[in-house]
Each structure stands twice: as structure tokens, then as C-alpha cells.
Scaffold this motif. Structure first.
Motif, PDB file in Angstrom:
ATOM      1  N   PHE A  96     -32.568  30.934 -61.347  1.00  0.00           N
ATOM      2  CA  PHE A  96     -31.160  30.367 -61.750  1.00  0.00           C
ATOM      3  C   PHE A  96     -31.298  28.636 -61.555  1.00  0.00           C
ATOM      4  CE2 PHE A  96     -26.766  29.233 -60.695  1.00  0.00           C
ATOM      5  CZ  PHE A  96     -26.303  30.019 -61.680  1.00  0.00           C
ATOM      6  N   SER A  97     -32.198  28.354 -60.490  1.00  0.00           N
ATOM      7  CA  SER A  97     -32.228  26.878 -60.265  1.00  0.00           C
ATOM      8  C   SER A  97     -32.915  25.991 -61.501  1.00  0.00           C
ATOM      9  CB  SER A  97     -33.031  26.659 -59.111  1.00  0.00           C
ATOM     10  OG  SER A  97     -34.433  27.147 -59.310  1.00  0.00           O
ATOM     11  N   VAL A  98     -33.410  26.734 -62.445  1.00  0.00           N
ATOM     12  CA  VAL A  98     -34.278  26.125 -63.334  1.00  0.00           C
ATOM     13  C   VAL A  98     -33.200  25.558 -64.477  1.00  0.00           C
ATOM     14  CG1 VAL A  98     -35.808  26.268 -65.503  1.00  0.00           C
ATOM     15  CG2 VAL A  98     -36.392  27.225 -63.199  1.00  0.00           C
ATOM     16  N   THR A  99     -33.086  24.285 -64.718  1.00  0.00           N
ATOM     17  CA  THR A  99     -32.273  23.625 -65.790  1.00  0.00           C
ATOM     18  C   THR A  99     -32.995  23.401 -67.138  1.00  0.00           C
ATOM     19  OG1 THR A  99     -32.183  21.485 -64.660  1.00  0.00           O
ATOM     20  CG2 THR A  99     -30.599  22.650 -63.926  1.00  0.00           C
ATOM     21  N   ASN A 100     -34.089  22.987 -66.860  1.00  0.00           N
ATOM     22  CA  ASN A 100     -35.077  22.699 -68.134  1.00  0.00           C
ATOM     23  C   ASN A 100     -36.294  23.434 -68.248  1.00  0.00           C
ATOM     24  OD1 ASN A 100     -32.928  20.151 -69.229  1.00  0.00           O
ATOM     25  ND2 ASN A 100     -33.692  19.464 -67.226  1.00  0.00           N
ATOM     26  N   ILE A 101     -36.543  23.919 -69.535  1.00  0.00           N
ATOM     27  CA  ILE A 101     -37.564  24.383 -69.868  1.00  0.00           C
ATOM     28  C   ILE A 101     -38.447  23.299 -70.907  1.00  0.00           C
ATOM     29  CG2 ILE A 101     -39.126  26.146 -70.910  1.00  0.00           C
ATOM     30  CD1 ILE A 101     -36.864  28.177 -69.503  1.00  0.00           C
ATOM     31  N   GLY A 102     -39.529  22.808 -70.720  1.00  0.00           N
ATOM     32  CA  GLY A 102     -39.735  21.643 -71.408  1.00  0.00           C
ATOM     33  C   GLY A 102     -40.414  22.122 -72.742  1.00  0.00           C
ATOM     34  N   TYR A 103     -40.802  21.086 -73.430  1.00  0.00           N
ATOM     35  CA  TYR A 103     -41.423  21.085 -74.907  1.00  0.00           C
ATOM     36  C   TYR A 103     -42.728  21.899 -74.612  1.00  0.00           C
ATOM     37  CZ  TYR A 103     -43.818  19.357 -79.146  1.00  0.00           C
ATOM     38  OH  TYR A 103     -44.316  19.241 -80.165  1.00  0.00           O
ATOM     39  N   ILE A 117     -39.321  22.802 -65.264  1.00  0.00           N
ATOM     40  CA  ILE A 117     -40.700  23.185 -65.814  1.00  0.00           C
ATOM     41  C   ILE A 117     -41.113  22.208 -66.909  1.00  0.00           C
ATOM     42  CG2 ILE A 117     -41.997  25.243 -66.848  1.00  0.00           C
ATOM     43  CD1 ILE A 117     -39.999  27.277 -65.352  1.00  0.00           C
ATOM     44  N   CYS A 118     -41.874  21.275 -66.806  1.00  0.00           N
ATOM     45  CA  CYS A 118     -42.058  20.333 -67.763  1.00  0.00           C
ATOM     46  C   CYS A 118     -43.163  20.862 -68.890  1.00  0.00           C
ATOM     47  CB  CYS A 118     -42.661  18.957 -66.979  1.00  0.00           C
ATOM     48  SG  CYS A 118     -41.607  18.239 -65.827  1.00  0.00           S
ATOM     49  N   ASP A 119     -43.170  19.951 -69.851  1.00  0.00           N
ATOM     50  CA  ASP A 119     -43.804  20.012 -71.036  1.00  0.00           C
ATOM     51  C   ASP A 119     -45.133  20.596 -71.062  1.00  0.00           C
ATOM     52  OD1 ASP A 119     -41.658  18.613 -71.950  1.00  0.00           O
ATOM     53  OD2 ASP A 119     -42.660  16.986 -72.879  1.00  0.00           O
ATOM     54  N   ASN A 120     -45.527  21.688 -71.661  1.00  0.00           N
ATOM     55  CA  ASN A 120     -46.809  22.260 -71.681  1.00  0.00           C
ATOM     56  C   ASN A 120     -47.245  22.749 -70.489  1.00  0.00           C
ATOM     57  OD1 ASN A 120     -47.878  21.804 -74.367  1.00  0.00           O
ATOM     58  ND2 ASN A 120     -47.082  19.749 -73.781  1.00  0.00           N
ATOM     59  N   ALA A 121     -46.291  23.118 -69.244  1.00  0.00           N
ATOM     60  CA  ALA A 121     -46.683  23.354 -67.952  1.00  0.00           C
ATOM     61  C   ALA A 121     -47.493  24.778 -67.914  1.00  0.00           C
ATOM     62  CB  ALA A 121     -45.486  23.531 -67.169  1.00  0.00           C
ATOM     63  N   PHE A 122     -47.224  25.564 -68.776  1.00  0.00           N
ATOM     64  CA  PHE A 122     -47.833  26.875 -68.756  1.00  0.00           C
ATOM     65  C   PHE A 122     -48.469  27.297 -70.161  1.00  0.00           C
ATOM     66  CE2 PHE A 122     -45.009  27.195 -65.187  1.00  0.00           C
ATOM     67  CZ  PHE A 122     -45.810  27.469 -64.230  1.00  0.00           C
ATOM     68  N   CYS A 123     -48.674  25.964 -70.917  1.00  0.00           N
ATOM     69  CA  CYS A 123     -49.303  26.329 -72.312  1.00  0.00           C
ATOM     70  C   CYS A 123     -50.656  27.140 -72.466  1.00  0.00           C
ATOM     71  CB  CYS A 123     -49.266  25.107 -73.245  1.00  0.00           C
ATOM     72  SG  CYS A 123     -49.835  25.157 -74.753  1.00  0.00           S
ATOM     73  N   GLY A 124     -51.022  27.877 -73.090  1.00  0.00           N
ATOM     74  CA  GLY A 124     -52.227  28.620 -73.233  1.00  0.00           C
ATOM     75  C   GLY A 124     -52.547  29.383 -72.103  1.00  0.00           C
ATOM     76  N   GLU A 177     -27.085  27.886 -67.903  1.00  0.00           N
ATOM     77  CA  GLU A 177     -27.137  26.476 -68.130  1.00  0.00           C
ATOM     78  C   GLU A 177     -28.612  25.937 -68.262  1.00  0.00           C
ATOM     79  OE1 GLU A 177     -24.084  24.796 -67.845  1.00  0.00           O
ATOM     80  OE2 GLU A 177     -23.418  26.698 -67.732  1.00  0.00           O
ATOM     81  N   THR A 178     -29.325  26.711 -68.549  1.00  0.00           N
ATOM     82  CA  THR A 178     -30.871  26.282 -68.875  1.00  0.00           C
ATOM     83  C   THR A 178     -30.868  26.072 -70.103  1.00  0.00           C
ATOM     84  OG1 THR A 178     -31.861  28.067 -67.084  1.00  0.00           O
ATOM     85  CG2 THR A 178     -33.418  27.211 -68.860  1.00  0.00           C
ATOM     86  N   ASN A 179     -31.433  24.925 -70.199  1.00  0.00           N
ATOM     87  CA  ASN A 179     -31.903  24.175 -71.405  1.00  0.00           C
ATOM     88  C   ASN A 179     -33.438  24.424 -71.723  1.00  0.00           C
ATOM     89  OD1 ASN A 179     -29.220  22.826 -72.014  1.00  0.00           O
ATOM     90  ND2 ASN A 179     -29.942  21.574 -70.279  1.00  0.00           N
ATOM     91  N   ILE A 180     -33.678  24.760 -73.037  1.00  0.00           N
ATOM     92  CA  ILE A 180     -34.934  25.118 -73.566  1.00  0.00           C
ATOM     93  C   ILE A 180     -35.109  24.193 -74.634  1.00  0.00           C
ATOM     94  CG2 ILE A 180     -36.489  26.962 -74.689  1.00  0.00           C
ATOM     95  CD1 ILE A 180     -34.435  29.021 -73.717  1.00  0.00           C
TER      96      ILE A 180
END
Length: 199
Positions: A126-133, A108-115, A151-154
Motif C-alpha cells: 500500500f505504501s508504494v506511490t510510484n512504480i517507475g519506468y 520502486i524506481c526505473d528498471n528496478a527489477f527489469c529482466g 493511489e499508486t502511479n505506474i
């Protein structure tokens, strides 16, 4: 294309190009055929009247800014075929109340759901390894998040400005890791749960 109300994309189309329907402010619905595999960057950005869209299970990539500023969009179901949600993909979709993210999405890349002001709950598979900036920054109604994998990185500011946040559910035994990644105002919201616990 400000007067365009609906689109029926022919079944021969495999890619919806970058900015293809950007700024079509009167567009309220769209039917994407199962031949489409890629939705390009900004394809439906600023379609402020778009309230529903069906993403077929053939789509593997949702590009950057695809639905940004679609302020009437209320619900989105991301199919199992999608593995990547681009930067600012749903940024400022202020009416978006429900998102179902497929169990094959890895980033889920940077600002994907911002606002996304109306979003109240979020389940991270479970599959998500990265929650972006700043992925969910300024989601002011978001009060509950469940992160399925230890294992998810935030990344920084992922939940910045989520002023209603009450609970972040994480796998049992992973508190120390998530405390290192999250700011102080999120740490007291962490709740460890067993693997078989359902939100």
C-alpha cells in the motif's frame, strides 16, 4: 576481487560505498551488520555468484544498481526500514524468484527489477506511490501482480515484455485510473478486488 568468496563487514561500518564490491564474481555470501544504514550505488553489481544476502533492518536506502546482474541471487527480503529502491537495483537478477517488499517502501524506481526472468509473482504494498519506468520490464515469468493502493502511479513500460502476465489485481473502484496508465495489452488483465481480499 574476483577470488573473494565471502565478506564479514565489521560492526563499525555505517555505509557501504558506491561500487564497493562490484565485479567480485566469486563472492557467494555476505553478512551485513546492523550498523549499516546505506548501501551505495553499484555496491554489489556483477557479483554473479552471490546467491544470498541478509539486508539488516537498519538499512533505509538501496541505491541504484546495487545488485544488478547478480545472476545467482534467488531471494531477497527488503526490511521495513527501507523506503526507497533505486534505479536498476536488481536489474537482470535472472535467478531471482521471490521478492518481499516492505510496507514502508514508497518508490520502486526505473528498471528496478527489469529482466528478472524467474520472478513469478509480485505484491506491491500500500505504501508504494510510484512504480517507475520499465520497473518490471522483461520479467518473462511474471504471471500475477497485486497492487494494493489505488493511489499508486505506474509509469511507461513498467510491465513491458512480461509475456506470461495473466492477472493484475487492483483495489475495487480503481479500474478507470489504472486503464489510463497501462497499455492495451495490460488492460484486459486488470481484476478489481475488495480491500479485504488476499492474493
Amino acid at each position: 576481487c574476483s577470488s573473494l568468496h565471502s565478506i564479514n563487514i565489521p560492526p563499525s561500518v555505517t555505509t557501504i560505498g558506491n561500487d564497493a564490491f562490484s565485479g567480485c564474481s566469486s563472492l557467494h555470501s555476505i553478512d551485513i551488520p546492523p550498523s549499516v544504514t546505506t548501501i551505495g550505488n553499484g555496491a554489489f553489481s556483477d557479483c554473479s555468484s552471490l546467491h544470498s544476502i541478509n539486508i539488516p533492518p537498519s538499512v533505509t536506502t538501496i541505491g541504484n544498481k546495487v545488485f544488478s546482474n547478480c545472476t545467482s541471487l534467488q531471494e531477497i527480503n527488503i526490511p521495513q526500514s527501507v523506503t526507497y529502491i533505486g534505479e536498476e537495483a536488481f536489474e537482470y537478477c535472472t535467478s531471482l524468484q521471490k521478492i518481499i517488499i516492505s510496507s514502508n517502501v514508497t518508490s520502486i524506481c526505473d528498471n528496478a527489477f527489469c529482466g528478472c526472468d524467474s520472478l513469478k509473482e509480485m505484491y506491491i504494498p500500500f505504501s508504494v506511490t510510484n512504480i517507475g519506468y520499465s520497473a518490471f520490464c522483461e520479467c518473462k515469468s511474471l504471471h500475477k501482480i497485486e497492487i494494493s493502493s489505488s493511489e499508486t502511479n505506474i509509469y511507461d513500460y513498467a510491465f513491458e515484455g512480461c509475456c506470461s502476465l495473466q492477472k493484475i489485481k487492483i483495489p475495487k473502484g480503481s479500474r478507470a485510473k489504472f486503464e489510463q496508465m497501462l497499455p492495451r495489452y495490460c488492460k484486459d488483465k486488470l481484476v478489481e478486488v475488495d480491500d479485504n481480499y488476499k492474493i
